[in-house]
Motif scaffolding. Structure first.
Motif, mmCIF file in Angstrom:
data_model
loop_
_atom_site.group_PDB
_atom_site.id
_atom_site.type_symbol
_atom_site.label_atom_id
_atom_site.label_comp_id
_atom_site.label_asym_id
_atom_site.label_seq_id
_atom_site.Cartn_x
_atom_site.Cartn_y
_atom_site.Cartn_z
ATOM 1 N N LYS A 92 0.821 -1.201 0.000
ATOM 2 C CA LYS A 92 0.000 0.000 0.000
ATOM 3 C C LYS A 92 0.857 1.254 0.000
ATOM 4 C CE LYS A 92 -3.792 2.355 2.337
ATOM 5 N NZ LYS A 92 -4.908 2.233 3.272
ATOM 6 N N GLU A 93 1.929 1.249 0.801
ATOM 7 C CA GLU A 93 2.794 2.423 0.867
ATOM 8 C C GLU A 93 3.409 2.710 -0.509
ATOM 9 O OE1 GLU A 93 3.147 4.272 3.793
ATOM 10 O OE2 GLU A 93 1.478 2.946 4.289
ATOM 11 N N THR A 94 3.823 1.657 -1.191
ATOM 12 C CA THR A 94 4.428 1.837 -2.512
ATOM 13 C C THR A 94 3.422 2.384 -3.513
ATOM 14 O OG1 THR A 94 5.977 0.025 -2.103
ATOM 15 C CG2 THR A 94 5.642 0.657 -4.383
ATOM 16 N N VAL A 95 2.194 1.873 -3.478
ATOM 17 C CA VAL A 95 1.165 2.357 -4.390
ATOM 18 C C VAL A 95 0.880 3.832 -4.141
ATOM 19 C CG1 VAL A 95 -1.281 2.173 -5.005
ATOM 20 C CG2 VAL A 95 0.104 0.105 -4.772
ATOM 21 N N LEU A 96 0.749 4.209 -2.869
ATOM 22 C CA LEU A 96 0.474 5.611 -2.541
ATOM 23 C C LEU A 96 1.607 6.526 -2.995
ATOM 24 C CD1 LEU A 96 -1.076 5.157 1.015
ATOM 25 C CD2 LEU A 96 -2.250 6.048 -1.002
ATOM 26 N N ASP A 97 2.847 6.098 -2.750
ATOM 27 C CA ASP A 97 3.987 6.908 -3.188
ATOM 28 C C ASP A 97 4.002 7.059 -4.698
ATOM 29 O OD1 ASP A 97 4.945 7.376 -0.640
ATOM 30 O OD2 ASP A 97 6.308 5.669 -0.634
ATOM 31 N N THR A 98 3.687 5.976 -5.400
ATOM 32 C CA THR A 98 3.667 6.026 -6.870
ATOM 33 C C THR A 98 2.596 6.979 -7.367
ATOM 34 O OG1 THR A 98 4.480 3.742 -7.018
ATOM 35 C CG2 THR A 98 3.386 4.649 -8.959
ATOM 36 N N VAL A 99 1.404 6.888 -6.807
ATOM 37 C CA VAL A 99 0.313 7.767 -7.219
ATOM 38 C C VAL A 99 0.679 9.223 -6.981
ATOM 39 C CG1 VAL A 99 -2.055 8.466 -6.687
ATOM 40 C CG2 VAL A 99 -1.487 6.041 -6.911
ATOM 41 N N LEU A 100 1.253 9.515 -5.812
ATOM 42 C CA LEU A 100 1.618 10.894 -5.503
ATOM 43 C C LEU A 100 2.690 11.399 -6.456
ATOM 44 C CD1 LEU A 100 1.114 13.259 -3.642
ATOM 45 C CD2 LEU A 100 2.786 12.305 -2.043
ATOM 46 N N THR A 101 3.641 10.543 -6.808
ATOM 47 C CA THR A 101 4.688 10.925 -7.753
ATOM 48 C C THR A 101 4.103 11.263 -9.112
ATOM 49 O OG1 THR A 101 6.333 9.548 -6.632
ATOM 50 C CG2 THR A 101 6.795 10.145 -8.908
ATOM 51 N N VAL A 102 3.173 10.440 -9.588
ATOM 52 C CA VAL A 102 2.553 10.680 -10.898
ATOM 53 C C VAL A 102 1.717 11.953 -10.877
ATOM 54 C CG1 VAL A 102 0.878 9.781 -12.552
ATOM 55 C CG2 VAL A 102 2.594 8.252 -11.569
ATOM 56 N N LEU A 103 0.947 12.154 -9.807
ATOM 57 C CA LEU A 103 0.093 13.342 -9.739
ATOM 58 C C LEU A 103 0.894 14.633 -9.678
ATOM 59 C CD1 LEU A 103 -2.698 12.156 -7.272
ATOM 60 C CD2 LEU A 103 -2.879 12.440 -9.750
ATOM 61 N N ARG A 104 2.102 14.576 -9.110
ATOM 62 C CA ARG A 104 2.904 15.782 -8.960
ATOM 63 C C ARG A 104 3.918 15.959 -10.091
ATOM 64 N NH1 ARG A 104 6.120 15.768 -4.478
ATOM 65 N NH2 ARG A 104 6.025 18.015 -4.237
ATOM 66 N N ALA A 105 3.815 15.121 -11.125
ATOM 67 C CA ALA A 105 4.730 15.231 -12.262
ATOM 68 C C ALA A 105 4.530 16.563 -12.975
ATOM 69 C CB ALA A 105 4.505 14.083 -13.236
ATOM 70 N N ARG A 106 5.627 17.180 -13.352
ATOM 71 C CA ARG A 106 5.574 18.473 -14.036
ATOM 72 C C ARG A 106 6.091 18.357 -15.464
ATOM 73 N NH1 ARG A 106 4.533 22.958 -11.208
ATOM 74 N NH2 ARG A 106 4.326 22.746 -8.940
ATOM 75 N N ASP A 107 5.525 19.155 -16.323
ATOM 76 C CA ASP A 107 5.988 19.239 -17.699
ATOM 77 C C ASP A 107 7.381 19.855 -17.704
ATOM 78 O OD1 ASP A 107 6.403 20.771 -20.338
ATOM 79 O OD2 ASP A 107 4.687 19.486 -20.795
ATOM 80 N N ALA A 108 8.322 19.190 -18.373
ATOM 81 C CA ALA A 108 9.710 19.651 -18.338
ATOM 82 C C ALA A 108 9.895 20.999 -19.019
ATOM 83 C CB ALA A 108 10.624 18.615 -19.000
ATOM 84 N N ARG A 109 9.016 21.350 -19.943
ATOM 85 C CA ARG A 109 9.170 22.616 -20.667
ATOM 86 C C ARG A 109 8.490 23.784 -19.958
ATOM 87 N NH1 ARG A 109 6.091 22.283 -24.635
ATOM 88 N NH2 ARG A 109 5.109 20.358 -23.998
ATOM 89 N N THR A 110 7.284 23.528 -19.449
ATOM 90 C CA THR A 110 6.515 24.621 -18.860
ATOM 91 C C THR A 110 6.620 24.696 -17.349
ATOM 92 O OG1 THR A 110 4.512 23.279 -18.599
ATOM 93 C CG2 THR A 110 4.852 24.378 -20.734
ATOM 94 N N GLY A 111 6.988 23.572 -16.711
ATOM 95 C CA GLY A 111 7.050 23.545 -15.264
ATOM 96 C C GLY A 111 5.704 23.382 -14.599
ATOM 97 N N ARG A 112 4.622 23.236 -15.371
ATOM 98 C CA ARG A 112 3.294 23.093 -14.789
ATOM 99 C C ARG A 112 2.963 21.619 -14.550
ATOM 100 N NH1 ARG A 112 2.383 27.302 -18.555
ATOM 101 N NH2 ARG A 112 1.658 25.837 -20.150
ATOM 102 N N LEU A 113 2.063 21.375 -13.606
ATOM 103 C CA LEU A 113 1.636 20.012 -13.346
ATOM 104 C C LEU A 113 0.958 19.422 -14.585
ATOM 105 C CD1 LEU A 113 0.145 20.009 -9.729
ATOM 106 C CD2 LEU A 113 2.429 19.359 -10.473
#
Length: 717
Positions: A591-612
């Motif tokens: 469960k901890e791994t799944v939650l960390d993965t989800v949070l990482t994906v949700l907080r991913a930013r576009d490398a060009r614009t810096g926006r989520l």
């Protein structure tokens, strides 16, 4: 049919066996770690809410390798002009080949583009009868014979439904027969470039199981492969596939483009021998746009290779061999850089050439070894190109025609022996290990991708596998990744690149798994999103894996899919399922791994614009709001991660005015989605912490926060 998946895995009990709507082939089920490019990181870091948050919100550091791979994938998508003429392989629009998925449901536009100009070969009727009678047929033939369009045309002609689904080439016979593909009645399925499996004593039985499964569901399946099977397979007919009448193919395409009759006939008359269907299609497109047929045909079929073959047919000095070999891998460099690499290659390969037997011949050879730059100017396979960089002009050494590169590599492979190629291998390994820069890395990767056509085993054994395993350092790993990205631009090599990366992901070597992670977060993941997500999730949950690295890779894949306007639901759907599966679990490493993965994906930013990335997706696709909202709700309900989740949520709302002119409806829809997924008591607990994290937001963001929270709190159970 719902939106969850188009294939199901019977043995994976974690996921319900619902059928999908569209098509990304199958939904991944179990996770593992890899490595990714885009590391999510919110720019604003308000104070933590609790001591517990301070302990739990410490994020793992980004390793140099992760940063380097990120740069590689971004460079590939941002700076690569990958036109078909650059590589000399692939389809006419192969420049965009890696930017679209190769699996999933064919939409009407894709199907029409393949079928409208289609010309049936003589073997078509035999294959159609086999498909109609058995439900399954296999097309066997070399690349360039039109098997892909033929497979789609067959299911279109025989299947009773209008839906056509392309399956991953990684699907095994057991997958097809064992219920892991959700075959639907009347639907036509195509499995292109099936990966070679060792022929076994049970091959006929395995194919019989596939046939019976497809028949049972009332579906139709066409498989294409370049690997012939033995006589022991009788249950499913394997039809040798032949080229259609290429003159007819050309006429159909030019007439559909409304070309004048004399232009059509002139183009047909000038068409050289040795063309593939893909080359004819590419040439027809250029001629239809107004290009002179005589000029166009110089770049295809036997005409393209003739000047190169004539050059190699003459006696050449060691210096000339070294020049063309260097240019094959270091294309576009300036004089100084090119000459440096040429001299280093010469040190390794010149000893393999025989010494002149007489003093007279030695003297003659010495006269031919003139100044490097003067010799380059006399080499018919070397051209100088002036490239503009603003007000400046840069000189670059290239081939006179881009397609020469492919033929030079084929001639080199056919005419130089193993000791020569050992020298080339040592030279390229040293070049890459020295971190030469992304431009030179890409040039080397392009050369190796082209060399894979005549010498695949050489490329894998001497370059890809050792570099992916770290023998040339981090730059070697990223260059191996780039080779697979370049292979994705060629329809005949994309499935092969997938097979290589899947092998690395299954390896016990953590370095190989790390390189596979990077590969699946880029072009390979775009071409085969289901395979990529399935592999990355398996790596994330693997006990001996590196889940942080693989989670970054999954976040990077979401960003690249969004950039290429592809279906990001391929990532969000399985993540939402994993979140639901863990909801009743109080705690545990899974469960901890799944939650960390989800949070990482949700907080991913576009490398060009810096926006989520997820903010842009909320605006772009309303259907994703529910899944993205459910994922946010899952991490918001987890107290140790709430601080990071709140700051990410605030950043998502703050970005909305940038990605849409009407952010209010998006914020409201987003709020309803989050509220619907939150437990009732959690909705009330969200208001104060979110306002605390926002601190003193600007007026526009404050308004969106209020709209969002109102929607959350107004959600009915």
């Amino acid at each position: 049919m719902n939106e969850e998946q188009s294939e199901r895995t019977a043995q994976d009990t974690l996921e319900p066996t619902t059928q999908p709507s569209a098509p990304d082939e199958a939904e991944p089920r179990t996770p593992e770690p890899t490595q990714d490019p885009k590391r999510p990181d919110d720019s604003e870091e308000p104070a933590k809410n609790t001591e517990n948050d301070k302990k739990e919100e410490k994020e793992p550091p980004t390793t140099p390798a992760q940063v380097h791979h990120n740069n590689v994938n971004q460079y590939f998508y941002g700076a690569l002009d990958a036109s078909g003429s650059l590589f000399g392989i692939g389809t006419a629009d192969s420049g965009n080949g890696a930017r679209r998925r190769a699996v999933g449901r064919l939409d009407a536009g894709e199907a029409d583009a393949l079928l409208a100009p289609y010309v049936r070969p003589a073997c078509f009727e035999e294959a159609a009868r086999a498909l109609d009678e058995d439900g399954v047929v296999v097309l066997v033939g070399p690349p360039g014979t039109g098997k892909r369009s033929g497979a789609v045309a067959l299911v279109d002609a025989v299947a009773t439904g209008s839906d056509h689904v392309v399956l991953s080439p990684g699907r095994s016979l057991d997958d097809l027969a064992g219920g892991r593909v959700a075959f639907e009645k009347g639907v036509g399925y195509v499995l292109l470039d099936r990966m070679n499996e060792e022929t076994s004593a049970t091959a006929d039985f395995d194919w019989r199981r596939v046939r019976d499964t497809v028949r049972e569901h009332g579906a139709y399946l066409v498989v294409t492969t370049v690997h012939p099977v033995g006589a022991q397979v009788e249950s499913v007919r394997h039809v040798p596939w032949r080229l259609p009448d290429l003159a007819a193919v050309l006429r159909v395409r030019l007439r559909r483009a409304a070309c004048a009759g004399d232009t059509v006939e002139r183009a047909v008359a000038l068409m050289p021998s040795g063309c593939t269907v893909t080359e004819v299609a590419a040439a027809a497109e250029r001629i239809a746009r107004g290009a002179d047929p005589a000029e166009v045909w110089r770049e295809y079929g036997s005409s393209a290779a003739q000047p190169v073959r004539e050059w190699f047919a003459e006696e050449r000095s060691p210096q000339e061999w070294v020049q063309v070999t260097t240019l094959a891998f270091v294309t576009g460099a300036g004089y100084r850089e090119f000459e440096t690499w040429q001299e280093q290659l010469a040190e390794r390969v010149t000893p393999v050439f025989p010494e002149p037997p007489t003093p007279e011949q030695a003297a003659l050879e010495a006269q031919r070894v003139v100044d490097i730059r003067l010799s380059l100017s006399r080499n018919a396979l070397v051209a100088v190109q002036e490239r503009k960089h603003g007000a400046l002009t840069r000189t670059a050494l290239v081939f006179p025609q881009p397609q020469y590169r492919q033929w030079v590599l084929e001639e080199l492979w056919a005419k130089r022996s193993t000791p020569y190629w050992d020298g080339v291998r040592d030279w390229l390994t040293r070049l890459v290990a020295g971190r030469p820069g992304l431009g030179l890395q890409l040039s080397v990767a392009q050369g190796l991708a082209l060399l894979a056509l005549p010498a695949f085993d050489e490329v894998v054994e001497s370059y890809l596998h050792p570099w992916a395993a770290g023998r040339a350092g981090p730059a070697g790993q990223s260059t191996a990744t780039l080779v697979l990205q370049c292979m994705c631009l060629d329809e005949s090599l994309a499935a092969t690149a997938l097979g290589v990366a899947r092998g690395w992901a299954r390896s016990s070597d953590p370095m190989l798994r790390s390189t596979a992670t990077s590969a699946f977060s880029g072009a390979l993941g775009v071409r085969f999103p289901t395979d990529a997500v399935h592999t990355l999730l398996r790596l994330i949950l693997r006990r001996d894996g590196r889940p942080v690295e693989a989670a970054y890779a999954l976040a990077g894949l979401v960003a690249v899919l969004a950039e290429c306007d592809q279906d990001t639901g391929a990532v969000f759907r399985p993540l939402a399922y994993q979140m639901r599966a863990q909801r009743e679990t109080r705690t545990g490493p899974h469960k901890e791994t799944v939650l960390d993965t989800v949070l990482t994906v949700l907080r991913a930013r576009d490398a060009r614009t810096g926006r989520l990335v997820c903010t842009g997706l909320l605006e772009r696709d309303a259907r994703l709001s529910e899944r993205i909202g459910a994922l946010w709700a899952g991490v918001l309900e987890n107290r140790p991660r709430r601080g990071l989740a709140l700051r990410g949520l605030y950043a998502a709302l703050r970005d909305l005015p940038v990605v849409t002119a009407r952010p209010q409806p998006v914020a409201e829809r987003f709020g309803r989605a989050v509220g619907a997924a939150l437990a009732p008591d959690e909705r009330l607990r969200l208001t104060a912490p979110l306002r605390q994290v926002a601190a003193h937001p600007d007026e526009a963001t404050a308004e969106l926060i209020e709209i969002f929270m109102t929607a959350v709190l107004s959600t009915e159970d």
